[in-house]
Design an enzyme around this catalytic site. Sequence first.
Site, short mmCIF file in Angstrom:
data_model
loop_
_atom_site.label_atom_id
_atom_site.label_comp_id
_atom_site.label_asym_id
_atom_site.label_seq_id
_atom_site.Cartn_x
_atom_site.Cartn_y
_atom_site.Cartn_z
N ALA A 174 1.01 -1.08 0.03
CA ALA A 174 -0.11 0.07 0.22
C ALA A 174 1.03 1.57 -0.35
O ALA A 174 0.47 2.29 -0.49
CB ALA A 174 -0.43 -0.52 1.23
N GLU A 175 1.68 1.41 0.83
CA GLU A 175 2.82 2.49 0.70
C GLU A 175 4.17 1.36 1.22
O GLU A 175 4.69 0.60 1.87
CB GLU A 175 2.32 2.84 1.92
CG GLU A 175 0.99 4.20 1.53
CD GLU A 175 0.31 3.91 1.62
OE1 GLU A 175 -0.81 4.77 2.08
OE2 GLU A 175 0.15 2.68 2.53
N SER A 176 5.00 2.54 0.72
CA SER A 176 6.72 2.72 1.28
C SER A 176 7.24 3.40 1.92
O SER A 176 6.92 4.86 0.57
CB SER A 176 7.43 2.08 -0.25
OG SER A 176 6.76 0.34 -0.09
N HIS A 226 0.81 3.78 8.66
CA HIS A 226 1.28 2.74 8.98
C HIS A 226 3.35 2.50 8.25
O HIS A 226 4.12 1.69 8.72
CB HIS A 226 1.06 1.69 8.17
CG HIS A 226 1.41 0.53 6.68
ND1 HIS A 226 0.49 1.97 5.69
CD2 HIS A 226 1.85 0.49 6.15
CE1 HIS A 226 1.57 1.49 4.59
NE2 HIS A 226 1.95 0.52 4.94
#
Length: 278
Positions: free
Chosen positions: A43-45, A72
């Site tokens: 979803a994200e980095s 997160h």
Amino acid sequence: MEILRYAAFTDRPDGGNPAGVVLDADDLTATQMQAIAADLGYAESAFVSARSPGGAAIRYFAPEAEIPFCGHATIATGVALAEREGPATLVLATPVGPLELSTGRVADRLVASLVTVEPWVDAIDPAVRTQLLHHLRLREEDLDGDLPLMLSFAGNIHPIVPVRDTATLTALDYDFDGLRELMAAEGWGATVAVVHRLSPRVFEARNPFPPGGVREDPATGSAAASLGAYLRARAELAPPATITVYQGAQVGRPSVITVDVPPSGGLTVSGGAVRIDG
């Protein structure tokens, strides 16, 4: 350069929300960061640069776009740094402003906490509200009559959509393309927080994430913080208070997010993170 993989808001590698973490991204261009995030498919980095003893800069990329803030991935970054350098408190320079990130041990487990920027809560345009419900495939009778649909910001803008029961939340099946178009038109670059109140301070949530090219986010720290800001603005709790958000069960990655809600100012989002690849 090392690309780390962590699951945040969980104590097990197959739970929570996976995030890529690069702790030495000084030499990476935005195009390279975007390519790494797309290759990971999480979803994200998070990409960390300009590190100093008291702080660093951080950027966040979903598979299809850079986003201003990600809870997160920040939690994952805090745990990754603490594992290597010990618990500490840092000030992170982010696209939405400075954030305080601290880490410590709780019952022999590393836990990270971030303090959000100043939140705000606002009404949603009635016509946009109608479109949003249409794309979520929700009816008026599916909503919680005591909690209105509103916009809330604690780093990202999240529509807060309270539904009446767990069954409605579990059955959520939305129009990906339609919702993505609406969110792009409205400038909502993160998730829609569809939530159900289990008790005054405990919620379950699902978070569609079309702007990032992700069907559903397993754990969304910024949405949980925005929910806390929403509850405070509506006087649904008496600060200081703590809320707990359960998310991710419907996509097989259960997570637990804790949000401390002070009387004013930024909210504190806390959780653990574990390495996915050992």
